[in-house]
Design a protein around this motif. Sequence first.
Motif, short mmCIF file in Angstrom:
data_model
loop_
_atom_site.label_atom_id
_atom_site.label_comp_id
_atom_site.label_asym_id
_atom_site.label_seq_id
_atom_site.Cartn_x
_atom_site.Cartn_y
_atom_site.Cartn_z
N ILE A 1 0.85 -1.19 0.00
CA ILE A 1 0.00 0.00 0.00
C ILE A 1 0.88 1.24 0.00
CG2 ILE A 1 -1.79 1.27 1.22
CD1 ILE A 1 -2.57 -1.46 2.51
N ASP A 2 0.68 2.10 -0.98
CA ASP A 2 1.50 3.30 -1.12
C ASP A 2 0.89 4.51 -0.42
OD1 ASP A 2 3.49 2.08 -2.86
OD2 ASP A 2 1.93 2.09 -4.40
N VAL A 3 -0.42 4.67 -0.57
CA VAL A 3 -1.06 5.92 -0.13
C VAL A 3 -2.45 5.60 0.43
CG1 VAL A 3 -2.00 8.14 -0.92
CG2 VAL A 3 0.19 7.33 -1.81
N VAL A 4 -2.85 6.37 1.43
CA VAL A 4 -4.23 6.33 1.94
C VAL A 4 -4.85 7.71 1.73
CG1 VAL A 4 -5.73 5.96 3.92
CG2 VAL A 4 -3.61 4.63 3.71
N VAL A 5 -6.02 7.74 1.08
CA VAL A 5 -6.79 8.96 0.87
C VAL A 5 -7.99 8.91 1.80
CG1 VAL A 5 -8.13 10.33 -0.77
CG2 VAL A 5 -6.05 9.16 -1.52
N HIS A 6 -8.14 9.91 2.67
CA HIS A 6 -9.23 9.90 3.64
C HIS A 6 -10.26 10.96 3.30
CE1 HIS A 6 -11.12 8.82 7.43
NE2 HIS A 6 -11.24 10.10 7.72
N THR A 7 -11.53 10.56 3.31
CA THR A 7 -12.64 11.46 2.99
C THR A 7 -13.50 11.70 4.23
OG1 THR A 7 -14.08 9.63 2.32
CG2 THR A 7 -12.72 10.66 0.60
N ARG A 8 -14.20 12.83 4.21
CA ARG A 8 -15.08 13.16 5.33
C ARG A 8 -16.26 13.98 4.81
NH1 ARG A 8 -11.61 15.52 9.60
NH2 ARG A 8 -11.06 13.33 9.86
N ARG A 9 -17.41 13.79 5.43
CA ARG A 9 -18.57 14.60 5.09
C ARG A 9 -18.58 15.85 5.96
NH1 ARG A 9 -24.53 12.09 5.27
NH2 ARG A 9 -23.94 11.80 7.44
N ALA A 10 -18.58 17.02 5.32
CA ALA A 10 -18.55 18.29 6.03
C ALA A 10 -19.92 18.60 6.62
CB ALA A 10 -18.10 19.39 5.08
N PRO A 11 -20.00 19.54 7.57
CA PRO A 11 -21.31 19.90 8.15
C PRO A 11 -22.32 20.36 7.12
CG PRO A 11 -19.51 20.76 9.51
CD PRO A 11 -18.88 20.20 8.27
N ASP A 12 -21.85 20.93 6.00
CA ASP A 12 -22.78 21.39 4.97
C ASP A 12 -23.21 20.28 4.02
OD1 ASP A 12 -20.52 20.97 3.46
OD2 ASP A 12 -20.30 23.05 2.80
N GLY A 13 -22.76 19.02 4.30
CA GLY A 13 -23.16 17.87 3.50
C GLY A 13 -22.21 17.51 2.39
N ARG A 14 -21.23 18.36 2.09
CA ARG A 14 -20.28 18.06 1.02
C ARG A 14 -19.29 16.98 1.47
NH1 ARG A 14 -17.11 22.99 -0.97
NH2 ARG A 14 -16.85 23.29 1.28
N ARG A 15 -18.93 16.10 0.52
CA ARG A 15 -17.91 15.08 0.78
C ARG A 15 -16.58 15.62 0.26
NH1 ARG A 15 -23.44 13.66 0.97
NH2 ARG A 15 -23.66 11.54 1.75
N ARG A 16 -15.55 15.61 1.13
CA ARG A 16 -14.28 16.22 0.77
C ARG A 16 -13.12 15.30 1.13
NH1 ARG A 16 -14.60 20.31 -2.58
NH2 ARG A 16 -12.82 21.40 -1.67
N VAL A 17 -12.02 15.42 0.38
CA VAL A 17 -10.76 14.77 0.73
C VAL A 17 -10.08 15.63 1.78
CG1 VAL A 17 -8.47 14.08 -0.10
CG2 VAL A 17 -10.49 13.67 -1.52
N VAL A 18 -9.86 15.07 2.96
CA VAL A 18 -9.25 15.84 4.04
C VAL A 18 -7.82 15.40 4.34
CG1 VAL A 18 -11.43 16.49 5.13
CG2 VAL A 18 -10.32 14.34 5.77
N GLU A 19 -7.48 14.16 3.95
CA GLU A 19 -6.12 13.66 4.17
C GLU A 19 -5.66 12.86 2.96
OE1 GLU A 19 -5.01 11.83 8.12
OE2 GLU A 19 -7.19 11.86 8.34
N ILE A 20 -4.39 13.03 2.61
CA ILE A 20 -3.69 12.10 1.72
C ILE A 20 -2.37 11.80 2.42
CG2 ILE A 20 -2.65 11.68 -0.53
CD1 ILE A 20 -4.63 13.57 -1.77
N ALA A 21 -2.15 10.52 2.73
CA ALA A 21 -0.99 10.13 3.52
C ALA A 21 -0.20 9.04 2.81
CB ALA A 21 -1.41 9.64 4.90
N GLU A 22 1.09 9.26 2.68
CA GLU A 22 1.98 8.28 2.07
C GLU A 22 2.40 7.28 3.15
OE1 GLU A 22 5.06 9.16 -1.34
OE2 GLU A 22 5.96 9.60 0.62
N VAL A 23 2.38 6.00 2.81
CA VAL A 23 2.71 4.95 3.77
C VAL A 23 4.23 4.81 3.85
CG1 VAL A 23 2.44 2.52 4.36
CG2 VAL A 23 0.54 3.77 3.33
N GLU A 24 4.74 4.78 5.07
CA GLU A 24 6.17 4.60 5.31
C GLU A 24 6.40 3.33 6.10
OE1 GLU A 24 7.17 8.25 7.37
OE2 GLU A 24 7.96 9.12 5.50
N ALA A 25 7.49 2.63 5.79
CA ALA A 25 7.82 1.39 6.48
C ALA A 25 8.69 1.73 7.69
CB ALA A 25 8.56 0.45 5.54
N HIS A 26 8.12 1.59 8.88
CA HIS A 26 8.86 1.77 10.12
C HIS A 26 9.27 0.41 10.67
CE1 HIS A 26 6.79 5.94 10.78
NE2 HIS A 26 7.68 5.94 9.81
#
Length: 368
Positions: free
Chosen positions: A319-344
């Motif tokens: 897995i390279d990347v995780v894209v996280h979505t959230r529904r805003a209070p006004d009802g819109r669906r938005r991308v709030v996070e894009i995170a690159e996966v790192e091997a620790h």
Amino acid sequence: MTDVPLGVVAALCEVIEPLAGEPRELADRHVDRVAPLATADERAAVVSEAVARLVGLGSLERYLRAGDVDEVMVNARGDLWIERGGRLRRELVVGAEDLATSIERILAPLGRRLDRTSPIVDARLADGSRVCAIVPPISPDGTVLTIRRFRRRHRPLSDFADADVARLLDELVVRRCNVIVSGATSSGKTSLLDSVLSRLDDTERVVLVEDTAELDPDVDNLVRLEARSASSEGVRAVALDELVRTALRLRPDRLIVGEARGPEALALVQALNTGHDGSWSTCHANSAEDALSRLESLLLQAAPSWPLAAIRRHMARSIDVVVHTRRAPDGRRRVVEIAEVEAHDERPGVRHLVDHGIVLGPLQRTRV
């Protein structure tokens, strides 16, 4: 949507129900008897409602026909709620008999049953809308029904993100990153994935695997597979993990798993570790980092004999990347996070490329 006097609708149904003939023609012919002073629009609304009650989905029909309704929900005591533009609104009360008739008409063409021995049904309508119905004793207060509308309109990435974030989403596609789209229920995961897939190159072959078919990307070379539940007639189930393995034999350029929530997570990670780059899936999670924890739990359940360190290595490599979505209070669906996966050393971590919708850094992982 024209308000329909339900008493007039009931009167029209009583008039035409004993008559032979096509229901709409009969309703058109007799509507003046029960609504002589109605306008043309009001008569048309009464006719449509009467026909829906006699041969359609009753009180639900008018909302399922409305182009701006995303979800129709009936609670156990008959309260009907709809979602428009991300906002819920209570409309009316559906009678128990009306609701039972509607569910029967939904399930009859699908060959499914809903009763005390089979009290939960998850199915798909002919137009792609997703249906979940539950009856007592599982729902102790009464029958519950939810219909999530299937929308064939492909939304642009600009509906989910500002221009800089949309360019980064495009970069994930071009670099053939393996991506997990995470978020809560009704946060826009499926809609975003549909939008992303519709931007793929026309020459790419996409194999799409889903538990219940919801995605309909604008892709020329598309193969869709849908899981199947076991039936009371003895037809065996076809599970999602089996379909993931089947999909690998169909020469996919992109493997898409609609949602990872069970044993299919293991099949997906194994596929991603065998060269199937540019693949996407979704999962329920509260954040990008929580999505990795969620997948880790699913993999442990599916492969309990695997050492935890091996599972984490597989995740970090596949897995390279995780894209996280959230529904805003006004009802819109938005991308709030894009995170690159790192091997620790101990477990996979993330490096935020986008946080709260703001671009923080460039993408480093790539499969090309």
